[in-house]
Write a protein that holds these residues in place. Structure first.
Motif, mmCIF file in Angstrom:
data_model
loop_
_atom_site.group_PDB
_atom_site.id
_atom_site.type_symbol
_atom_site.label_atom_id
_atom_site.label_comp_id
_atom_site.label_asym_id
_atom_site.label_seq_id
_atom_site.Cartn_x
_atom_site.Cartn_y
_atom_site.Cartn_z
ATOM 1 N N SER A 138 0.809 -1.216 0.000
ATOM 2 C CA SER A 138 0.000 0.000 0.000
ATOM 3 C C SER A 138 0.846 1.272 0.000
ATOM 4 N N GLY A 139 2.162 1.137 0.190
ATOM 5 C CA GLY A 139 3.036 2.302 0.245
ATOM 6 C C GLY A 139 2.971 3.063 1.554
ATOM 7 N N SER A 140 2.455 2.439 2.604
ATOM 8 C CA SER A 140 2.229 3.149 3.869
ATOM 9 C C SER A 140 3.523 3.673 4.480
ATOM 10 N N TYR A 141 4.581 2.861 4.497
ATOM 11 C CA TYR A 141 5.843 3.301 5.097
ATOM 12 C C TYR A 141 6.428 4.473 4.306
ATOM 13 N N TYR A 142 6.508 4.286 3.001
ATOM 14 C CA TYR A 142 7.074 5.321 2.129
ATOM 15 C C TYR A 142 6.304 6.626 2.263
ATOM 16 N N ARG A 143 4.986 6.515 2.358
ATOM 17 C CA ARG A 143 4.140 7.695 2.420
ATOM 18 C C ARG A 143 4.368 8.468 3.714
ATOM 19 N N GLU A 144 4.456 7.766 4.833
ATOM 20 C CA GLU A 144 4.642 8.475 6.100
ATOM 21 C C GLU A 144 6.028 9.107 6.189
ATOM 22 N N VAL A 145 7.031 8.444 5.620
ATOM 23 C CA VAL A 145 8.372 9.034 5.598
ATOM 24 C C VAL A 145 8.360 10.365 4.856
ATOM 25 N N GLY A 146 7.584 10.458 3.779
ATOM 26 C CA GLY A 146 7.506 11.708 3.038
ATOM 27 C C GLY A 146 6.589 12.733 3.658
ATOM 28 N N SER A 147 5.456 12.272 4.178
ATOM 29 C CA SER A 147 4.414 13.215 4.578
ATOM 30 C C SER A 147 4.640 13.851 5.940
ATOM 31 N N PHE A 148 5.192 13.100 6.882
ATOM 32 C CA PHE A 148 5.286 13.642 8.244
ATOM 33 C C PHE A 148 6.090 14.942 8.275
ATOM 34 N N PRO A 149 7.267 15.004 7.654
ATOM 35 C CA PRO A 149 7.981 16.293 7.648
ATOM 36 C C PRO A 149 7.251 17.370 6.859
ATOM 37 N N ALA A 150 6.530 16.982 5.793
ATOM 38 C CA ALA A 150 5.884 17.966 4.921
ATOM 39 C C ALA A 150 4.747 18.703 5.614
ATOM 40 N N VAL A 151 4.001 18.005 6.480
ATOM 41 C CA VAL A 151 2.821 18.618 7.080
ATOM 42 C C VAL A 151 3.125 19.301 8.406
ATOM 43 N N ALA A 152 4.330 19.107 8.934
ATOM 44 C CA ALA A 152 4.695 19.759 10.195
ATOM 45 C C ALA A 152 4.538 21.271 10.051
ATOM 46 N N GLY A 153 3.780 21.868 10.935
ATOM 47 C CA GLY A 153 3.525 23.304 10.874
ATOM 48 C C GLY A 153 2.222 23.660 10.193
ATOM 49 N N ALA A 154 1.723 22.778 9.322
ATOM 50 C CA ALA A 154 0.431 23.039 8.689
ATOM 51 C C ALA A 154 -0.708 22.781 9.659
ATOM 52 N N CYS A 155 -0.521 21.804 10.532
ATOM 53 C CA CYS A 155 -1.492 21.476 11.571
ATOM 54 C C CYS A 155 -0.708 20.921 12.753
ATOM 55 N N ARG A 156 -1.406 20.631 13.829
ATOM 56 C CA ARG A 156 -0.715 20.152 15.038
ATOM 57 C C ARG A 156 -0.354 18.686 14.893
ATOM 58 N N THR A 157 0.941 18.405 14.933
ATOM 59 C CA THR A 157 1.465 17.050 14.929
ATOM 60 C C THR A 157 2.492 16.936 16.059
ATOM 61 N N PRO A 158 2.868 15.730 16.466
ATOM 62 C CA PRO A 158 3.967 15.616 17.425
ATOM 63 C C PRO A 158 5.261 16.156 16.816
ATOM 64 N N ARG A 159 6.127 16.690 17.670
ATOM 65 C CA ARG A 159 7.435 17.151 17.184
ATOM 66 C C ARG A 159 8.197 15.969 16.595
ATOM 67 N N LEU A 160 8.810 16.197 15.445
ATOM 68 C CA LEU A 160 9.587 15.170 14.773
ATOM 69 C C LEU A 160 11.052 15.244 15.208
ATOM 70 N N TYR A 161 11.590 14.115 15.688
ATOM 71 C CA TYR A 161 13.002 14.028 16.053
ATOM 72 C C TYR A 161 13.833 13.374 14.946
ATOM 73 N N TRP A 162 13.272 12.336 14.330
ATOM 74 C CA TRP A 162 14.043 11.617 13.311
ATOM 75 C C TRP A 162 13.085 10.818 12.458
ATOM 76 N N ILE A 163 13.368 10.751 11.166
ATOM 77 C CA ILE A 163 12.587 9.880 10.296
ATOM 78 C C ILE A 163 13.472 9.403 9.164
ATOM 79 N N ALA A 164 13.355 8.124 8.846
ATOM 80 C CA ALA A 164 14.096 7.518 7.747
ATOM 81 C C ALA A 164 13.313 6.296 7.292
ATOM 82 N N GLY A 165 13.574 5.866 6.070
ATOM 83 C CA GLY A 165 12.897 4.670 5.592
ATOM 84 C C GLY A 165 12.609 4.745 4.116
ATOM 85 N N GLY A 166 11.709 3.872 3.673
ATOM 86 C CA GLY A 166 11.352 3.770 2.268
ATOM 87 C C GLY A 166 10.144 2.875 2.122
#
Length: 348
Positions: A78-106
């Motif tokens: 379904s591409g779930s891992y790849y999608r979250e790796v891309g989306s989590f940094p992109a949406v930070a600041g657009a709405c309330r999300t937990p602070r991001l410390y690190w993200i990697a994957g594919g």
């Protein structure tokens, strides 16, 4: 990058902290505590022991690929891992999300380390549903997310963003596979009319996923209330924190709102207050998306909740807790689809 939660050690955690704004971090130990059901990921709270007493942060949340074979296969296909790796940094600041410390994957893995809000927030309860104060907070955050990226042309959509047409075969296939399972495990819990609506949704699934997208933005994709944390502030206000960005996509904005209200608010509350909540969404969103268009889109897009719930029956292991969760969603999704005659609106 790590493959499993049991590979986490103090050196890795220390490196994560140092590269994320804590250059003097030094850990001497940690304790892992599982969080959530692990349907499409393995998530733990990590309580940290710092060499220097009182150092921040006291804990983190880590999210890795799912250790269950069937769920992991879904995460890849379904591409779930790849999608979250891309989306989590992109949406930070657009709405309330937990602070991001690190993200990697594919495509086959994810290492996500984020702010731990588990001790200061309330987790949403999908089976109990969402009260109106919390629902209003969620709708407001969705409006903030959507207005940040609206309007987004198809050519501007990130390559990791799910699109409806591109996933039509995958999701409609899963939906078709689910029909006999629903007849087997849920037939005694829903009416004949509701089961007929399930069958109609299955028949219409590919057509629904293939509808033209004329108004689009980045959407969360899976804003169930148990993918949301709630922060209660001293002034009586509530803040909704959106988590689990595995289904983020390029869609009509009402996909998220319809998905949330049709699945996470009780039938009585939705019927009594959904138009007020749509009006609140319009007010937060601001200019560019007229209220009458919002209502028209909502009627069609709320089917996203029903389609996803149906598909889940064939995509994740049907343990007793999962069956209870899906039944709660299915009942509410069906109620909304019937109330709005949404399947007929596909042809409108």
């Amino acid at each position: 990058m790590l493959s499993r939660l049991d590979e986490i050690d103090t050196d890795w955690l220390t490196a994560v902290l140092r590269q994320s704004g804590h250059p003097d971090a030094e850990l001497t130990g940690f304790v892992l505590t599982p969080i959530g059901a692990g349907n499409v990921s393995d998530t733990v709270r990590v309580d940290l022991t710092h060499r220097q007493a009182g150092a921040e942060p006291p804990s983190l949340v880590c999210k890795f690929r799912c250790s269950g074979e069937q769920a992991h296969a879904h995460g890849i296909s379904s591409g779930s891992y790849y999608r979250e790796v891309g989306s989590f940094p992109a949406v930070a600041g657009a709405c309330r999300t937990p602070r991001l410390y690190w993200i990697a994957g594919g495509y086959d893995n994810i290492n996500l380390v984020m702010e731990d809000l588990s001790r200061v927030s309330r987790a949403g309860d999908q089976i109990a549903g969402c009260d109106l104060r919390d629902a209003r907070a969620v709708v407001g955050e969705l409006a903030k997310l959507h207005r940040t990226f609206y309007p987004m042309a198809a050519a501007s959509a990130p390559d990791w963003a799910m699109t409806m047409a591109a996933t039509a075969d995958y999701w409609s296939g899963a939906i078709a596979n689910s029909l006999p399972l629903i007849r087997d495990v849920a037939a005694g819990d829903i009416s004949e009319a509701e089961m007929a609506t399930v069958a109609a949704a299955v028949a219409a699934a590919h057509r629904w996923y293939s509808l033209p997208v004329t108004r689009a933005t980045l959407t969360h994709g899976d804003p169930r209330v148990d993918n949301i944390l709630f922060l209660d502030h001293d002034d009586g206000s509530v803040e909704a924190v959106l988590i689990d960005w595995q289904m983020t996509g390029w869609r009509n904005p009402m996909h998220d709102v319809g998905y949330f209200l049709s699945g996470s608010v009780t039938r009585a509350d939705r019927r009594a207050h959904e138009r007020d909540l749509l009006a609140y969404y319009a007010a937060v969103f601001g200019d560019g998306y007229p209220p009458e268009q919002i209502t028209q889109d909502y009627r069609v897009q709320l089917l996203g909740g029903l389609m996803t719930t149906i598909a889940a029956y064939s995509l994740i292991p049907l343990t007793d807790p999962v069956k209870a969760l899906l039944l709660a969603l299915l009942r509410r999704n069906l109620s909304a689809a019937i109330d709005w005659d949404s399947i007929a609106a596909i042809e409108g």
